[in-house]
Enzyme design. Structure first.
Site, PDB file in Angstrom:
ATOM      1  N   HIS A   1     -13.402  17.042  -3.265  1.00  0.00           N
ATOM      2  CA  HIS A   1     -14.013  15.863  -3.891  1.00  0.00           C
ATOM      3  C   HIS A   1     -13.446  15.616  -5.279  1.00  0.00           C
ATOM      4  O   HIS A   1     -14.179  15.429  -6.249  1.00  0.00           O
ATOM      5  CB  HIS A   1     -15.534  15.996  -3.932  1.00  0.00           C
ATOM      6  CG  HIS A   1     -16.130  16.081  -2.564  1.00  0.00           C
ATOM      7  ND1 HIS A   1     -16.307  14.969  -1.764  1.00  0.00           N
ATOM      8  CD2 HIS A   1     -16.538  17.145  -1.843  1.00  0.00           C
ATOM      9  CE1 HIS A   1     -16.808  15.355  -0.612  1.00  0.00           C
ATOM     10  NE2 HIS A   1     -16.961  16.663  -0.623  1.00  0.00           N
TER      11      HIS A   1
ATOM     12  N   LYS B   1       8.379 -22.290   2.390  1.00  0.00           N
ATOM     13  CA  LYS B   1       7.790 -23.544   1.892  1.00  0.00           C
ATOM     14  C   LYS B   1       7.709 -24.565   3.025  1.00  0.00           C
ATOM     15  O   LYS B   1       6.707 -25.246   3.203  1.00  0.00           O
ATOM     16  CB  LYS B   1       8.644 -24.103   0.745  1.00  0.00           C
ATOM     17  CG  LYS B   1       8.193 -25.494   0.312  1.00  0.00           C
ATOM     18  CD  LYS B   1       8.894 -26.001  -0.918  1.00  0.00           C
ATOM     19  CE  LYS B   1       8.416 -27.430  -1.207  1.00  0.00           C
ATOM     20  NZ  LYS B   1       8.803 -27.915  -2.520  1.00  0.00           N
TER      21      LYS B   1
END
Ligand SMILES: NC(=O)c1ncn([C@@H]2O[C@H](COP(=O)(O)O)[C@@H](O)[C@H]2O)c1NC=O
Length: 547
Positions: free
Chosen positions: A305, A152
């Site tokens: 495939h 932060k």
């Protein structure tokens, strides 16, 4: 009184920030001594927790124990170490603001410019098989608070969450400090890190409760407390970047592999040989494993495939079981198996390795490899060899990205399948051997992209028709691939025959039995065609589309 952050005149520009004081608290001590050495050489004051401080001191570098700053002993078995205002104010003070500088002076707290933290090994502890309180104790609390506070306040503080970042920090020390750009990147990495860490914790908790989408049992449990039918209201799955891939499905597409916390699938497999795995390799290897692991018997699937060009289980031959399964899977369609991806659901033996060695294969994945089999296969430089995690498991929920959202569904699990619910709608009941073949074909067909027709004989596919936009064409394809082997084989169809025309192609090729889900409005026409040919037909009442 808080200072307005909208008044730019109150901010002092801070880009290059020299490191004068660093807080180090790390579980993984990799690279720690080298980092401490560089910091010490640059005159940086090091503040550290328990065993981190001990490691630094033992290496001969000055270190301040965090307890001497907090005035509070590390307590409750390490549950409270850095959770103290003296630490967090030193991290969170925004030194661009005069008011924060004044408050630190008043409180006699010194600021940190670098925080180095890596968290308790939560996922590693879960993966080791630990349970209950042993896992709970590995949930880091103080560490993430340090990381988030530093991230932060990246305007003032640099945060390093893993040893991989230390070289960047060492360079910054050597060049006068950290830049704002660097601190911003480190902050982004840090927040992603704590998010992934919390997701791993949340996932473990959900699994313990059996009430999340990750726990199969509750997915369709209407009494499940989360969301509708057990699906959580928020699907919060943070995955972390493993590495970028050479390219995606095509060479102009960039691609990367992300890992799930506690994942145990193909993404976590260990590569033992061969070139880097490609995007398509991962897709095909996943499909291959999915197909092979549908069977309890030794089984091999060969994928091209994302579709199988051969699936087989072992038969009693002179070969060992997994070698026999491979040989029979390969024989289904040797032309298509060239350049294929092979998965075995048993340890690869020398017998199987000897056969694979002579066939151009992209990837071979298995739960393990006999040492001499691996040695032989490793002589093939380009063959990618993957060993699955010992506790390999597929997620019980499958996710598919669509534009604007994700589809989630319960996985189509098939291992403990029984033919007991099948209904005979045509011909004589199948004898035991034919029934086993129908069961094999039905299971194997599930790994074929829809519309799927699979012909099988003696526990091996002999003709596969896949991915066609009508079932008749899939039937023609399966029959033509099978050739003479179609006669006397059994056929499985992943979904019902909408008309008798597709079935007729199979009947004309003289298949001896068919299994399909049934459920078409023209079922009677279809059953009648089977009866007219005297062919046994079972319906399962359940289809297995795979897209
Ligand atoms: N409780 C705390 O205040 C606290 N502060 C830091 N830690 C963690 O303690 C670990 C380092 O401890 P040690 O230096 O004793 O090995 C780090 O993983 C760090 O993330 C803490 N431990 C867990 O919550």
């Amino acid at each position: 009184m808080s200072t307005s952050r909208h008044d730019p005149s109150l901010f002092r520009h801070r880009d290059l920030i020299p490191i004068k004081r660093a807080l180090i608290s790390v579980s993984d001590k990799t690279g720690l001594v080298e980092l401490a050495a560089a910091l010490s050489a640059s005159g940086v004051e090091i503040v550290s927790t328990g065993s981190t401080a001990k490691t630094i001191a033992a290496a001969g570098f000055a270190v301040t124990e965090v307890s001497s700053i907090t005035g509070f002993p590390e307590s409750l078995d390490g549950r409270v170490k850095t959770l103290h205002p003296s630490v967090h104010a030193g991290i969170l003070a925004d030194l661009r603001l005069e008011s924060h500088i004044a408050q630190l002076q008043q409180l006699e707290i010194q600021a940190f410019q670098l925080v180095v933290v890596n968290l308790y090994p939560f996922s590693e502890t879960v993966a080791s098989g630990a349970e209950g309180d042993d896992v709970i104790e590995q949930i880091d609390i103080g560490g993430p608070a340090l990381v988030r506070a530093s991230a932060k306040n990246h305007a003032n503080v640099a945060i390093a969450v893993s040893p991989g970042i230390y070289p960047e920090i060492l360079t910054a020390i050597a060049t006068g400090g950290t830049t704002l750009e660097m601190r911003r990147h480190l902050a982004a990495t840090a927040f992603a890190h704590t998010a992934a860490y919390d997701t791993a914790v949340a996932t473990w908790f959900a699994e313990q409760l059996g009430a999340s989408a990750l726990a199969a049992e509750s997915v369709f449990d209407p009494t499940a407390p989360l969301g509708e039918k057990g699906f959580p209201q928020v699907l919060d799955r943070s995955v972390s970047l493993s590495h970028t891939l050479r390219y995606g499905e095509n060479s102009h597409q960039s691609a990367a592999l992300y890992l799930e916390p506690n994942g145990r699938g193909i993404a976590e497999a260990t590569q033992l040989n061969g070139k880097e795995m490609s995007y398509n390799n991962f897709v095909d290897a996943d499909a291959a494993v999915r197909a092979a692991y549908d069977f309890r018997a030794p089984a091999v699937a060969i994928i091209k495939h994302a579709n199988p060009c051969g699936i087989a289980i072992a038969s009693s031959t002179a070969l060992d079981p997994i070698a026999s399964a491979h040989l029979r899977a390969h024989e289904c369609d040797p032309v298509s198996a060239f350049g294929g991806v092979i998965a075995a659901n048993r340890t690869v033996t020398l017998g199987m390795a000897e056969a694979v060695k002579d066939i151009f294969t992209e990837v071979l994945v298995a739960p393990d490899f006999e040492p001499d089999a691996l040695k032989l296969l490793q002589t093939k430089k380009n063959l990618r060899i993957l060993r699955l995690p010992a506790d390999y498991a597929r997620p019980s929920i499958e996710l598919k990205q669509i534009s604007g959202g994700l589809l989630a569904q319960e996985a189509d699990s098939f291992v403990d399948y029984s033919t007991a619910g099948w209904e005979l709608v045509s011909g004589e009941p199948a004898d035991e051997a034919t029934l086993r073949d129908l069961e094999f074909a039905w299971k194997a067909c599930r790994s074929v992209k829809s519309n799927a027709i699979l012909l099988a004989s003696n526990g091996a596919s002999v003709g596969v028709g896949m991915g066609q936009v009508n079932r008749v064409d899939s039937c023609h394809l399966a029959v033509s691939r099978a050739g003479a082997r179609a006669a006397g084989s059994v056929a499985a169809s992943d979904a019902f025959f909408p008309f008798a025309d597709g079935l007729q192609v199979l009947l004309d090729a003289r298949v001896k039995a068919v299994v399909q889900p049934g459920g078409s409005v023209r079922d009677n026409e279809v059953f009648e065609a089977a009866r007219a040919a005297g062919v046994t037909m079972y319906i399962t009442g359940e289809r297995h589309f795979y897209h």
